[in-house]
Design a protein around this motif. Structure first.
Motif, short mmCIF file in Angstrom:
data_model
loop_
_atom_site.label_atom_id
_atom_site.label_comp_id
_atom_site.label_asym_id
_atom_site.label_seq_id
_atom_site.Cartn_x
_atom_site.Cartn_y
_atom_site.Cartn_z
N PRO A 10 0.81 -1.22 0.00
CA PRO A 10 0.00 0.00 0.00
C PRO A 10 0.84 1.27 0.00
CG PRO A 10 0.07 -0.92 2.20
CD PRO A 10 0.81 -1.89 1.31
N SER A 11 0.18 2.40 -0.19
CA SER A 11 0.83 3.70 -0.25
C SER A 11 1.57 4.03 1.04
CB SER A 11 -0.25 4.77 -0.51
OG SER A 11 0.34 6.02 -0.59
N GLY A 12 2.82 4.47 0.92
CA GLY A 12 3.59 4.91 2.09
C GLY A 12 4.32 3.79 2.81
N ALA A 13 4.26 2.57 2.28
CA ALA A 13 4.94 1.45 2.95
C ALA A 13 6.46 1.55 2.78
CB ALA A 13 4.43 0.12 2.40
N GLY A 14 6.89 2.35 1.78
CA GLY A 14 8.33 2.51 1.54
C GLY A 14 8.80 1.83 0.27
N LYS A 15 7.86 1.40 -0.58
CA LYS A 15 8.20 0.65 -1.80
C LYS A 15 9.14 1.42 -2.72
CE LYS A 15 4.02 0.54 -3.30
NZ LYS A 15 3.43 1.46 -2.30
N GLY A 16 8.76 2.68 -3.00
CA GLY A 16 9.53 3.47 -3.96
C GLY A 16 10.95 3.71 -3.46
N THR A 17 11.06 4.08 -2.18
CA THR A 17 12.37 4.37 -1.58
C THR A 17 13.26 3.14 -1.62
OG1 THR A 17 11.19 5.85 -0.09
CG2 THR A 17 13.45 5.26 0.53
N ARG A 154 4.59 9.18 7.60
CA ARG A 154 5.68 9.26 6.62
C ARG A 154 5.29 10.18 5.47
NH1 ARG A 154 7.12 2.84 5.98
NH2 ARG A 154 7.84 2.52 8.12
N ARG A 155 4.06 10.03 4.99
CA ARG A 155 3.63 10.83 3.84
C ARG A 155 3.60 12.31 4.23
NH1 ARG A 155 4.55 8.90 -0.44
NH2 ARG A 155 2.95 7.36 -0.86
N GLN A 158 7.06 13.61 4.26
CA GLN A 158 7.56 13.69 2.86
C GLN A 158 7.01 14.94 2.17
OE1 GLN A 158 6.04 10.56 0.32
NE2 GLN A 158 7.99 10.37 -0.74
N SER A 203 7.11 -2.88 7.65
CA SER A 203 8.18 -1.89 7.87
C SER A 203 7.84 -0.89 8.97
CB SER A 203 8.46 -1.13 6.56
OG SER A 203 7.42 -0.20 6.29
N LYS A 206 10.68 -0.59 11.32
CA LYS A 206 12.01 -0.80 10.75
C LYS A 206 12.46 0.47 10.03
CE LYS A 206 11.48 -5.73 9.71
NZ LYS A 206 12.61 -6.53 10.09
N SER A 207 13.76 0.71 10.05
CA SER A 207 14.30 1.85 9.30
C SER A 207 14.39 1.44 7.83
CB SER A 207 15.69 2.22 9.82
OG SER A 207 16.58 1.17 9.51
N ILE A 208 14.62 2.43 6.97
CA ILE A 208 14.79 2.14 5.55
C ILE A 208 15.97 1.18 5.36
CG2 ILE A 208 15.41 3.17 3.31
CD1 ILE A 208 13.91 5.72 4.25
N1 LIG Z 1 11.09 2.18 6.87
C1 LIG Z 1 10.88 3.50 6.81
N2 LIG Z 1 10.98 4.25 7.92
C2 LIG Z 1 10.75 5.58 7.88
N3 LIG Z 1 10.42 6.25 6.78
C3 LIG Z 1 10.31 5.57 5.64
C4 LIG Z 1 10.53 4.17 5.60
N4 LIG Z 1 10.35 3.76 4.32
C5 LIG Z 1 10.03 4.86 3.62
N5 LIG Z 1 10.02 5.94 4.39
C6 LIG Z 1 9.68 7.32 4.00
O1 LIG Z 1 8.27 7.33 3.79
C7 LIG Z 1 7.92 8.15 2.69
C8 LIG Z 1 7.06 7.31 1.71
O2 LIG Z 1 7.89 6.30 1.15
P1 LIG Z 1 7.70 5.79 -0.34
O3 LIG Z 1 8.89 5.00 -0.67
O4 LIG Z 1 7.32 6.93 -1.24
O5 LIG Z 1 6.45 4.82 -0.16
P2 LIG Z 1 5.55 4.09 -1.24
O6 LIG Z 1 6.34 4.04 -2.52
O7 LIG Z 1 5.31 2.72 -0.68
O8 LIG Z 1 4.30 4.88 -1.36
C9 LIG Z 1 9.23 8.65 2.10
O9 LIG Z 1 9.44 9.97 2.54
C10 LIG Z 1 10.28 7.72 2.66
O10 LIG Z 1 11.52 8.35 2.83
#
Ligand SMILES: Nc1ncnc2c1ncn2[C@@H]1O[C@H](COP(=O)(O)OP(=O)(O)O)[C@@H](O)[C@H]1O
Ligand SMILES: Nc1ccn([C@@H]2O[C@H](COP(=O)(O)OP(=O)(O)O)[C@@H](O)[C@H]2O)c(=O)n1
Length: 223
Positions: A10-17, A154-155, A158, A203, A206-208
């Motif tokens: 889902p959105s904000g899970a950290g997939k893109g990063t 997180r969103r 961001q 996540s 958990k940290s990135i």
């Molecule tokens: N494990 C994490 N802990 C803290 N922040 C995170 C983590 N993973 C991603 N983020 C932050 O959360 C925000 C959304 O991440 P993003 O990769 O865009 O998510 P998604 O692609 O799943 O929507 C970004 O600002 C990113 O830096």
């Protein structure tokens, strides 16, 4: 042969990063499939399409003129020659993407474009249905989640970091995230759901760097 890693969730899970870091670390291509749905939504708005006209939306998706340019600073995305890298990242663009993504002809129109990213030595594919539909034979499938509250936090951070001068409200972002989760999970065409052979990774705590290390260790155990 290409090694395919799919990262859905889902959105904000950290997939893109995590996908971008993973692709960089492994020297793989990166498929940001969400960008294709965001671009379709934006092109539909620019063409003043009726969002309930499936045939028109399908045509918009089929004829998308898109270019992804990777630079050291990140990826610049062009739609018909215009840099839309920022324009496709707004919350409205996310909602529009989710609306057009529920239309089967749109998904069908974007399918081959996504599969074309699978080239040697490999690809990291980020989305909702990468493991279930686009790359069902992927060697490693991850379903990355986090609680809705953590994803909204997180969103918010961001969006604030982007310094656009706009003000954002946590409750509204949480509401949008929950609405998008619901729309993405309940649609009939390729709904957001983990493939049966996906590894579940939460996540929230958990940290990135920890998430990246977990996925790299899964990758090493499989190749
Ligand atoms: N494990 C994490 N802990 C803290 N922040 C995170 C983590 N993973 C991603 N983020 C932050 O959360 C925000 C959304 O991440 P993003 O990769 O865009 O998510 P998604 O692609 O799943 O929507 C970004 O600002 C990113 O830096
Ligand atoms: N493979 C994909 C990727 C995105 N999408 C849709 O596109 C929207 C935007 O995707 P995204 O990955 O850019 O969104 P975020 O997770 O970054 O918020 C999602 O809410 C989905 O509705 C999809 O249906 N299938």
């Amino acid at each position: 042969m290409a090694f395919i890693i799919t990262i859905d969730g889902p959105s904000g899970a950290g997939k893109g990063t995590v996908s971008a870091k993973l692709a960089h670390e492994l020297g793989f291509a990166l498929l940001d499939s969400g960008a294709l749905y965001r671009l379709t939504g934006l092109a539909a708005r620019l063409n003043q399409c009726n969002f309930s006209d499936s045939a028109a939306l399908g045509e918009v998706a089929r004829s998308l003129d898109v270019e992804f340019c990777s630079t050291e600073a990140g990826v610049t995305i062009y739609l018909s020659g215009q840099d839309v890298s920022q324009a496709i990242r707004t919350e409205q663009a996310g909602m529009d993407a989710s609306a057009v993504a529920a239309v089967p002809v749109v998904r069908e129109a974007l399918l081959q474009r996504q599969r074309d990213f699978a080239k040697a030595p490999g690809v990291v594919a980020d989305g909702r249905d990468m493991g279930s539909t686009v790359f069902p034979d992927a060697q490693l499938k991850v379903f990355l989640t986090a609680s809705a509250e953590e994803r909204a936090r997180r969103r918010l951070a961001q969006l604030q970091d982007a310094n656009t001068g706009e003000s954002f409200d946590y409750d509204k972002i949480l509401q949008d995230i929950e609405a998008r989760d619901k729309q993405d999970s309940e649609r009939s065409s390729s709904p957001l759901q983990a493939a049966s052979d996906a590894v579940m990774l939460d996540s929230s705590d958990k940290s990135i760097a920890e998430v990246l290390a977990d996925i790299l260790s899964l990758y090493r155990s499989r190749c």
